[in-house]
Each structure stands twice: as structure tokens, then as C-alpha cells.
Design a protein around this motif. Structure first.
Motif, PDB file in Angstrom:
ATOM      1  N   GLU A 292       0.829  -1.194   0.000  1.00 60.12           N
ATOM      2  CA  GLU A 292       0.000   0.000   0.000  1.00 60.12           C
ATOM      3  C   GLU A 292       0.867   1.248   0.000  1.00 60.12           C
ATOM      4  OE1 GLU A 292      -3.085   0.120   2.898  1.00 60.12           O
ATOM      5  OE2 GLU A 292      -3.525  -2.018   2.739  1.00 60.12           O
ATOM      6  N   VAL A 365      -6.783  -2.176  -2.788  1.00 59.05           N
ATOM      7  CA  VAL A 365      -7.726  -1.577  -1.852  1.00 59.05           C
ATOM      8  C   VAL A 365      -9.112  -1.378  -2.467  1.00 59.05           C
ATOM      9  CG1 VAL A 365      -5.952  -0.470  -0.471  1.00 59.05           C
ATOM     10  CG2 VAL A 365      -6.830   0.715  -2.469  1.00 59.05           C
ATOM     11  N   GLN A 366      -9.204  -1.153  -3.773  1.00 64.16           N
ATOM     12  CA  GLN A 366     -10.513  -0.984  -4.392  1.00 64.16           C
ATOM     13  C   GLN A 366     -11.296  -2.304  -4.405  1.00 64.16           C
ATOM     14  OE1 GLN A 366      -7.720   0.413  -5.711  1.00 64.16           O
ATOM     15  NE2 GLN A 366      -8.281   2.515  -5.117  1.00 64.16           N
ATOM     16  N   VAL A 369     -13.222  -3.554  -1.160  1.00 58.85           N
ATOM     17  CA  VAL A 369     -14.535  -3.010  -0.824  1.00 58.85           C
ATOM     18  C   VAL A 369     -15.626  -4.068  -0.978  1.00 58.85           C
ATOM     19  CG1 VAL A 369     -16.286  -1.328  -1.534  1.00 58.85           C
ATOM     20  CG2 VAL A 369     -13.889  -0.634  -1.356  1.00 58.85           C
ATOM     21  N   TYR A 408     -16.735   1.679   5.711  1.00 58.93           N
ATOM     22  CA  TYR A 408     -15.503   1.253   5.053  1.00 58.93           C
ATOM     23  C   TYR A 408     -15.422   1.795   3.626  1.00 58.93           C
ATOM     24  CZ  TYR A 408     -11.808  -1.810   3.299  1.00 58.93           C
ATOM     25  OH  TYR A 408     -10.661  -2.285   2.735  1.00 58.93           O
ATOM     26  N   THR A 409     -16.532   1.740   2.906  1.00 61.24           N
ATOM     27  CA  THR A 409     -16.546   2.237   1.526  1.00 61.24           C
ATOM     28  C   THR A 409     -16.256   3.734   1.498  1.00 61.24           C
ATOM     29  OG1 THR A 409     -18.158   0.541   0.917  1.00 61.24           O
ATOM     30  CG2 THR A 409     -17.908   2.396  -0.580  1.00 61.24           C
ATOM     31  N   TYR A 411     -14.546   5.393   3.658  1.00 57.95           N
ATOM     32  CA  TYR A 411     -13.114   5.534   3.984  1.00 57.95           C
ATOM     33  C   TYR A 411     -12.251   5.255   2.758  1.00 57.95           C
ATOM     34  CZ  TYR A 411      -8.621   3.557   5.511  1.00 57.95           C
ATOM     35  OH  TYR A 411      -7.296   3.234   5.625  1.00 57.95           O
ATOM     36  N   ARG A 412     -12.528   4.187   2.052  1.00 57.88           N
ATOM     37  CA  ARG A 412     -11.724   3.819   0.891  1.00 57.88           C
ATOM     38  C   ARG A 412     -11.878   4.815  -0.265  1.00 57.88           C
ATOM     39  NH1 ARG A 412      -7.331   1.369   2.144  1.00 57.88           N
ATOM     40  NH2 ARG A 412      -7.585  -0.657   3.150  1.00 57.88           N
TER      41      ARG A 412
END
Length: 487
Positions: A292, A365-366, A369, A408-409, A411-412
Motif C-alpha cells: 500500500e 484496496v478498491q 470493498v 468502510y466504503t 473511507y476507501r
């Protein structure tokens, strides 16, 4: 410590001791941990005890759960460590034999050459080793070494409470007298001993020998990594105990009798699942975060590089899950499975969760989700497979999963996820779900009055959380302001 700093520390210490030896013949009081011994003897003893799961449980309960600060002792941590060691010896007496056998080799591995070579120029009868560690721990470490016969001041098996109230100055003054302490040399690595260093004729403060060592970072216990490195204690209490455990209790209960049993059983299931989650957290921090660009890592995480989470977490997860299944079977809460079938299905659920987290940690990271809500669902689905949930319980669990996914979504995607009012979001989703459920014709509020009522109380309590915390902060600020004004 670099070679240059080693030579510097050696030269400074030897010159100080030579000066001390040429001026008088007083005693030399030397701290033990991180001075003579380049580790913490108490922590090393606790970390070496076998079986590790028993030592970890005692260590966690005694040193992490008991509020020792409330004793009012200025050095409360010494009493805490003494109680932990005493309980380990009481409950695991075989550790004494194992420690006696292994301790000399540990001393040879961790002895501070810089300090001991400097002390070797003085007569042994002038040196006194001083520590608040247990006498038997230090004695066994020194057995067979040239320092075995050196006098020691340590914590005995039955110390008085006053032993933990005073520092080393008070302890040595009681044993040797004020005049002898005033004519002595004191050597320590810690400013905790500043009273002794100031009272002695020569106070020598050296840099700590060896790296900081904590037994808790060498003994796996469920939720320790979550609390210490990933999140914190307040998160564990709020999210795991007051949300996950209570949600599951309410979701599978149709009577107060079932609520009582579920309160007893559910912590075993939840912590079993969390042990597998912790393996995923650990893997995420240690492996996946390297890929990351901006990983979110706790400063404490680095200290857990050698944490034995594999395979220890598996043993805890399996044991806690088996205990939960046995209790559920005893309470007659397994509607369609016997105890052994329930244990087998639980084991499969743990493996599926581990595989899912393994895949999650290796996605960009995508893509994560879309896996995240399945991870959240796995906090509840294995339990629902064993203990039949109510319809409103399923709706509440779905509302919780959706709420966490929304956070979470956000945040991402770079949004302000912390501003999302998750308690209100979850309650709204649950209310909408109840309304939709009522339209099916197969759900009756009158027949589900208790579950709906308990869930409503829980949701309202969660909604009031922020107000309660704000009031607590205001009261604390007011008390601190009053204390400052009085001072």
C-alpha cells in the motif's frame, strides 16, 4: 547499540568505577535489569513459562485486566508483576524446575559485557545487586556464573506491602542504613532510581543495556494484538463486547432464559472468531501493508513483529469454539445438530474465514470493498448456522453489516467516514427492515414482542452513546478545571 557506543559506554563506566575505587571502599549498589542483565528478568521468566497459553492467560488477566492503579501505590506495577509471577508459580509449579534448568544459559546470552567487565575490577564483596524482581528468578539466572556469590537485594516470596511502596533508596536505607548508602556508589540505567542515584556519594546513570522486552509481546492471547496494536481497549469493549456479542445474544433469543444462556455462550463464539480475525489483522499489517502507498499502521505494531500468533491463534479459536458448542449443547440451544456436528461445522467456518481474510489481504484496496461485507457477515453467519436466529435478529445483523460496509466504503473512497453517524444509520436500517418484514405476512410483532423490545432498547442505548461520552468529557474537564483552580 553500535560498536562505537559500546566502547564509549565501557570507557565511561570503567573510568567512573576507577575513580570510585580510588576514593573510598564503600559499597557499590548495581541495578540488575537492563544494567547487569540486558533484559527484564521478570518479563523473560513469564515469557519462558510453558504451556504458553496458561502463562498468557494469567499474564493477561493479572496485568491487563486488574486496575492496579487504584491501589494508590506509586509503584503499583511492581505489585502487579509480583502477583503475576506468584500466580504462575502457584498454578504452574513445574515452571520452577524448567526455569532453574534454563536460566543460566539465558544469563549467559543476555549478560551485559560492558557493565560486568567494568564491575570485575572491584572486589565482589563490595558489590550488591539490587532489583525489585523476584529473588528466585535472579538467583537462578546467576547460578554458575562468577556473580553467583554477589549479595543481592530482591523481592522475597512473602514481601510486606511496604516493599512495594518504597523505591530502592528506601529499601537499601532500611537494610544498610542511611550513612552506608550515602557513602556508596549507585549504578542504574533508569531515572526511576533517581532518588538512590542522588543519595549515593557517586550516582552513575548509564544507558539501558539491551532492547526493551515485554512478555505480552511473546505470548499470544486473544484480542491482545487487537487492543495493543490494531485498535485499543475501548474499541474492544465497545465494538466486540457491546456490539458483536450483544447483537448475537439478542438475535438468537426469544425468551429471558435464552438471553441468559446466550450471554454465557456468545463470548466463546465471538472471541473464537476474533482469534481468526486477529490472524488476518496481523497478516494485513505485516504483509499486505507493504504493497500500500499509505498503509495505516499503529506505532505499536512494530513491537509485535515476533508475536507468536501463528499457530497459537488457531488453538485458542478451536478451543473457545469447542467450549461454546459444548455449552450450547448443554443448554439445548442447538436445534438441528449434535455437539460434535456443531464443532465440525464451527471448524469449517473458521477455515472459511481464514481463507477469506487471506484473499482480502492480497487484493488491491478498491477490490477489498467488495470482500469487506462478507468478512463482516462472517462475524454472525457461523453463529446463526448453529443457533437459529429470529427474523428480527437477521435484520439487525444485516443492518450492522451494511453500516460497517458503508463506513468502510466511505473511507476507501476518501470520504469523511468518521462523521458518519453509524448508530443512527444502523437503527434506521433496522427500522426499515422491520417495516419490510411486516409486509411479508409471515412476521407478527405480537409474537416477537420480547426480541423486538430488547433490540429497540439496545438501539436506543447505542444512540445515546455519543451524548453520554460528551457528558463524561464535560464533567471530567470541569473536575480538572476545579482541581487546577484549587491548586
Amino acid at each position: 547499540m553500535s560498536e562505537t557506543r559500546d566502547r564509549l559506554a565501557r570507557r565511561d563506566l570503567e573510568s567512573a568505577l576507577c575513580e570510585r575505587a580510588s576514593t573510598d571502599q564503600g559499597r557499590v549498589f548495581v541495578d540488575f535489569d537492563h544494567t547487569v542483565f540486558s533484559c527484564n528478568s521478570t518479563e523473560l521468566f513469564i515469557a519462558s513459562c510453558k504451556p504458553a497459553f496458561m502463562a498468557a492467560a494469567i499474564d493477561f488477566i493479572v496485568r491487563d485486566c486488574v486496575p492496579w492503579r487504584l491501589t494508590g501505590l506509586p509503584r503499583w506495577f511492581r505489585l502487579r508483576d509480583y502477583v503475576c509471577v506468584a500466580l504462575i508459580v502457584l498454578l504452574m509449579p513445574w515452571t520452577l524446575l524448567a526455569w532453574r534448568r534454563n536460566a543460566p544459559a539465558l544469563f549467559a546470552r543476555h549478560e551485559s559485557r560492558v557493565v560486568l567487565d567494568g564491575l570485575s575490577r572491584l572486589p565482589a564483596d563490595r558489590i550488591v545487586l539490587v532489583t525489585f524482581g523476584m529473588e528466585f528468578i535472579v538467583r537462578d539466572l546467576l547460578r554458575g556464573s562468577r556473580w553467583e556469590a554477589v549479595p543481592r537485594v530482591a523481592t522475597p516470596w512473602l514481601p510486606g506491602l511496604g516493599h512495594f511502596r518504597q523505591g530502592k533508596l528506601g529499601l537499601l536505607t532500611t537494610l544498610f542504613g542511611r550513612e552506608e548508602v550515602a557513602a556508596s556508589t549507585a549504578i542504574s540505567d533508569s531515572l526511576d532510581d533517581r532518588d538512590l542515584l542522588s543519595a549515593a556519594r557517586h550516582g552513575i546513570l548509564i544507558e539501558p543495556q539491551g532492547e526493551e522486552f515485554r512478555a505480552s509481546e511473546r505470548l499470544y492471547f486473544p484480542l491482545r494484538y487487537t487492543i495493543r496494536a490494531k485498535y485499543n481497549l475501548s474499541y474492544a469493549i465497545d465494538q466486540i463486547l457491546l456490539v458483536d456479542v450483544l447483537l448475537l445474544v439478542l438475535a438468537v433469543s426469544t425468551s429471558l432464559h435464552e438471553v441468559a444462556w446466550a450471554l454465557l455462550i456468545m463470548p466463546f463464539f465471538v472471541i473464537s472468531l476474533m482469534a481468526v480475525y486477529e490472524m488476518g489483522y496481523f497478516e494485513n499489517d505485516m504483509v499486505a501493508s507493504r504493497s500500500e502507498a499509505k498503509p495505516t499502521l499503529s506505532p505499536e505494531m512494530e513491537r509485535f513483529r515476533d508475536y507468536p500468533i501463528f499457530p497459537s491463534a488457531w488453538f485458542w479459536a478451536a478451543g473457545l469454539g469447542a467450549a461454546g458448542c459444548a455449552l450450547a449443547s448443554f443448554a439445548d440451544l442447538l436445534p438441528s445438530l449434535d455437539m460434535f456436528a456443531a464443532m465440525a461445522s464451527w471448524a469449517i467456518s473458521l477455515l472459511l474465514l481464514r481463507v477469506l481474510f487471506f484473499i482480502y489481504n492480497r487484493q488491491d484496496v478498491q477490490s477489498r470493498v467488495f470482500i469487506y461485507p462478507v468478512l463482516q457477515l462472517m462475524k454472525y453467519l457461523p453463529v446463526f448456522f448453529l443457533l437459529r436466529p429470529t427474523e428480527v435478529g437477521v435484520v439487525l445483523a444485516l443492518a450492522q453489516v451494511t453500516t460497517m460496509w458503508a463506513i468502510y466504503t466511505t473511507y476507501r473512497l476518501g470520504g469523511r467516514h468518521k462523521t458518519l453517524k453509524k448508530e443512527a444509520f444502523r437503527t434506521t436500517l433496522w427500522g426499515v427492515g422491520l417495516c419490510l418484514l411486516a409486509t411479508t405476512g409471515v412476521f407478527s410483532f405480537s409474537e416477537n414482542l420480547l426480541p423486538v423490545g430488547l433490540m429497540l432498547v439496545w438501539c436506543l442505548a447505542r444512540l445515546s452513546k455519543s451524548r453520554v461520552l460528551d457528558m463524561a468529557r464535560r464533567y471530567r474537564q470541569r473536575d480538572l478545571g476545579s482541581a487546577a483552580s484549587s491548586a
